[in-house]
Design an enzyme around this catalytic site. Structure first.
Site, short mmCIF file in Angstrom:
data_model
loop_
_atom_site.label_atom_id
_atom_site.label_comp_id
_atom_site.label_asym_id
_atom_site.label_seq_id
_atom_site.Cartn_x
_atom_site.Cartn_y
_atom_site.Cartn_z
N GLY A 124 0.80 -1.22 0.00
CA GLY A 124 0.00 0.00 0.00
C GLY A 124 0.83 1.27 0.00
O GLY A 124 0.30 2.36 -0.17
N CYS B 184 -25.83 -13.65 -20.26
CA CYS B 184 -25.53 -14.94 -19.63
C CYS B 184 -26.40 -15.21 -18.41
O CYS B 184 -26.37 -16.31 -17.85
CB CYS B 184 -24.06 -15.03 -19.24
SG CYS B 184 -23.64 -13.98 -17.81
N CYS C 36 -18.50 -13.45 -19.17
CA CYS C 36 -19.79 -13.63 -19.83
C CYS C 36 -19.68 -14.69 -20.93
O CYS C 36 -20.48 -15.62 -20.99
CB CYS C 36 -20.24 -12.29 -20.41
SG CYS C 36 -22.01 -12.20 -20.74
ZN LIG Z 1 -22.99 -11.96 -18.71
#
Ligand SMILES: [Zn+2]
Ligand SMILES: Nc1ncnc2c1ncn2[C@@H]1O[C@H](COP(=O)(O)OP(=O)(O)O)[C@@H](O)[C@H]1O
Ligand SMILES: [Mg+2]
Lengths: 255, 225, 293
Positions: free
Chosen positions: C46, C258, C286
């Protein structure tokens, strides 16, 4: 009783120029010490040097926390900054120097709370309202930006922002400078009340002897960077021993 | 008990050719508990200065002032602050207050130093204001706009709301009508009866007699002038 | 960590790559400098490490920081995936992918699981990352305190001393104004319980993915010349209040392609009547779901 703050032989130079020299101060819990002197006498240099805003060239500053004595000029910067945002507070003459103008009034008051780890919005909000009330700012202004506030309100907001975490020592440099007389009176009254209610210990700088007379228990009179006289406030003002103080009192103070 | 031993007091006016004004030389004075001492003498002789030295408001050059066995020592301002908080009460000639602060709060203030119970303190302040005939309507106003007599009674209320072991009174009845004067004098007598050591300046014979005060002519106890 | 540490001894010259460029464009000295910054960044999760950013053949704001980090991490065996807001096929993603194809001649992929390095702008892939994968974020403004404290020296001190009260002032203002924490992107986090970090403008929905992630996460800001990192399996928490806890939730819709209701969605206008539908912002996720069905 132990002093909460003591300053010993403090010196601060700007190059060859004296800022303040050989300064001493003892501040007990609940006490108000006033620092007076004409413009350029070193008041601001002194208060900045004992509050962590400036680093003095030499001297000793001891802060009593209750558990231990802290040698303010010897501790690490992180501890120093932690002290500055918890145990100490600094009220600037110009409230704009002590406030975030692009953050709401409530947000300004919240900062110190959150910096010491408070994480409950509801509680923080309550504390903010309590403090707005204490400094007599209408609760309805909580979400307004400071730039919409009057000078006196700004100063009261700055005071709330600083006092919200109950710091032990408050430094103020001309907190009523630049304000109308009637607004000044209100702030002085507020400061008096808070000092007693919260048992605050205060170092306050002002060139206005009337302000110091009303607020301070003790006084330091500065000239050319040095303390020419110090002691009980009303005694120094009513029976000054040093020629400079006599001059100051006779020319300025006609209470 | 208030004791002044061999006090020398002078003013040095640095800006007026270092003029020295000797006010007292070898001043001796003692006020016992339950006693009222009234200082007398022509004006300018130093009556108020004695009260101010006892209160720590004026310094003195040599000698000793003891309040209930505590020294008034200006090298330790803290000690004087503590003495004022706990032992010495002072009713000054003039009321000196922050503008805008309501009368009731001004009267409450000395008691709040030792008692944080706001309601109890307020009640006591109301009581003494009533006793001193300060109209209820005035309590929430600043006394700065009051008449001379009203201001003086507020000042007395503030000074007498507590029971100090030592009490200093600078002309507490000067601008009062006879009714209110008696009320104030009775209050002072109550303090005396409760054992306070009281020293004051009272311009009129009437008050001094009323209080059964031991009168002391300053010109007779100090060598100066 | 292996991935990061192994380049040191590797000769990165390959015959098939375009000879006018050094492997992955940057010269070896620059890469060494950046790797040193990366290793330091990984050691102090960080913490923003300054580095001296090079001119790249693309303007600032187009991922120059990310590209320099990626370039310094690449080996000839790497397989790279580049996404912009989750999509592999946007102009920006395509051009960065081509850049590395041309300058390093390495394999590219759109499959999250097959990539060894993923450079991303504004998203973390939906598919869980694994050990030895590297996720490189493109960062526009690395300093989370900048919005309230413009002085760099002062922000440095605030980080050093953990003076972070001001971060919550921002959230306080948010709740006060909106009734809830409105910040939805670049939602500030605390890394390894120490440094407050700007996660780059990813949606807050992605914030939990940073926490305890097996992959290495590297952040590069080209214009601001800062690099920071999250080593694998590091705690990353999003700032919040007890009574206004961090909420990573997203719009309550399903992907209209999807059908997933677990992925972060882009809203698209489908016709001139202003009808809207929602589709996965992560195109690979997807597509994979469609292939598997
Ligand atoms: Zn999707
Ligand atoms: N930053 C500085 N650099 C150089 N000289 C300074 C600086 N600040 C103050 N001084 C000088 O130090 C002296 C004290 O100034 P200051 O502390 O501001 O007095 P005051 O607050 O009483 O007006 C003056 O002679 C002033 O000109
Ligand atoms: Mg000044």
């Amino acid at each position: 009783m132990q002093p909460i703050l003591s300053v010993h032989n403090l010196n601060k130079y700007y190059g060859n120029q004296v800022g303040c020299k050989n300064m001493n101060l003892t501040l007990y819990p609940g006490e108000v010490v006033g620092v007076v002197g004409e413009s350029g006498s070193g008041k601001t240099t002194f208060i900045n040097s004992i509050s962590g805003n400036l680093i003095p060239d030499s001297g000793k500053i001891l802060i009593e926390t209750g558990n231990e004595t802290i040698d303010f000029l010897e501790i690490s910067e992180s501890l120093k900054r932690l002290l500055i945002r918890t145990e100490l507070a600094f009220v600037h003459q110009n409230p704009r120097d002590g406030l975030r103008l692009d953050v709401s009034a409530g947000g300004n008051i919240s900062e110190r709370l959150m910096s010491i780890g408070q994480r409950n919005y509801g509680n923080i909000r309550q504390t903010i309202f309590k403090w707005l009330d204490k400094v007599e700012i209408d609760k309805s202004r909580v979400d307004d930006f400071p730039r919409t506030f009057s000078g006196g309100m700004l100063q009261r907001l700055q005071i709330a922002k600083n006092l919200v975490t109950s710091p032990k020592i408050i430094f103020m440099d001309e907190p009523t400078g630049g304000l109308d007389v009637s607004v000044q009176a209100k702030i002085l009254d507020l400061l008096r009340k808070l000092v007693r209610e919260l048992n605050l210990s205060v170092v306050i700088v002002s060139h206005d002897l009337a302000v110091i007379r009303l607020l301070a228990d003790k006084i330091i009179v500065m000239k050319n960077g040095e303390a020419v006289e110090s002691g009980l406030c009303d005694q120094v003002l009513d029976d000054p021993q040093h020629s400079y103080t006599q001059l100051l009192v006779s020319s300025v103070l006609q209470v | 008990m208030i004791e002044l031993n061999k006090i020398t007091k002078k003013f040095t006016l640095h800006n007026q050719g270092k003029t020295n004004i000797l006010v007292f030389n070898n001043l001796n004075l003692k006020i016992n508990p339950g006693e009222i001492v009234a200082l007398t003498g022509p004006s300018g002789v130093g009556k108020s200065s004695i009260l101010k030295m006892i209160y720590g408001n004026y310094v003195f050059q040599s000698g000793q002032i003891k309040i209930n066995n505590h020294n008034i020592d200006h090298t330790y301002p803290r000690n004087i602050i503590e003495l004022r908080k706990n032992i010495i009460g002072y009713v000054s000639q003039f009321l000196r207050v922050i503008p805008r602060v309501p009368t009731i709060e001004i009267v409450m203030e000395p008691l709040l130093e030792i008692n944080s119970d706001q309601d109890e303190v307020r009640e006591k302040a109301e009581k003494i204001l009533l006793k001193l005939n300060i109209d209820k309507n005035l309590w929430n106003l600043s006394p700065l706009t009051f008449s001379g007599g009203e201001q003086q009674r507020v000042n007395v209320a503030r000074g007498l709301i507590r029971n100090y072991p030592c009490l200093l009174l600078d002309e507490p009845t000067a601008s009062l009508d006879s009714v209110n004067k008696d009320i104030v004098l009775n209050l002072i007598n109550e303090k005396k009866d409760s054992g306070s050591s009281i020293i004051g300046i009272f311009h009129d014979e009437y008050s001094r007699k009323y209080l059964n005060a031991r009168e002391i002519d300053i010109t007779k106890i100090s060598d100066a002038k | 960590m292996n991935n990061v540490l192994k380049f040191k001894n590797k000769k990165n010259t390959v015959a098939a790559q375009d000879e006018i460029y050094n492997f992955a464009y940057l010269d070896e000295n620059t890469k060494r400098m950046i790797r040193r910054a990366l290793i330091k960044a990984l050691c102090i999760p960080g913490y923003q490490v300054p580095f001296s950013s090079r001119e790249m053949p693309m303007p600032y704001g187009w991922g120059t920081g990310g590209v320099q980090v990626t370039s310094s991490c690449l080996t000839t065996d790497d397989v790279i995936k580049v996404i912009d807001q989750g999509a592999d096929d946007t102009t920006n993603a395509v051009s960065i992918r081509n850049f590395f194809k041309k300058t390093a001649n390495i394999k590219t992929t759109e499959k999250t699981s097959q990539a060894s390095i993923i450079q991303t702008r504004h998203r973390i892939p939906e598919e869980k990352l694994k050990e030895k994968q590297i996720l490189v974020y493109q960062v526009p403004i690395p300093e989370p305190l900048a919005f309230l404290e413009p002085r760099y020296q002062e922000t440095k001190k605030m980080h050093a001393l953990s003076e972070y009260g001001i971060m919550h002032v921002k959230l306080y203002e948010d709740i006060t104004k909106n009734g809830h924490i409105e910040t939805a992107y670049a939602y500030p986090v605390k890394t390894n319980d120490r440094y407050i970090m700007d996660p780059s403008p990813i949606p807050k929905f992605d914030n939990p993915k940073m926490n305890n992630n097996p992959a290495i996460q590297l952040f590069g800001a080209g214009r601001e010349q800062r690099i920071y990192a999250i080593p694998p399996y590091t705690e990353v928490t999003s700032l919040d209040f007890e009574d206004y806890p961090f909420d990573p939730s997203k719009a309550p819709h399903k992907c209209s392609i999807c059908g997933s209701n677990e992925s972060f969605l882009d809203e698209i206008i489908t016709d001139d009547d202003g009808n809207r539908s929602f589709i996965c912002s992560d195109t690979n996720y997807c597509n994979q779901r469609m292939e598997n069905n």
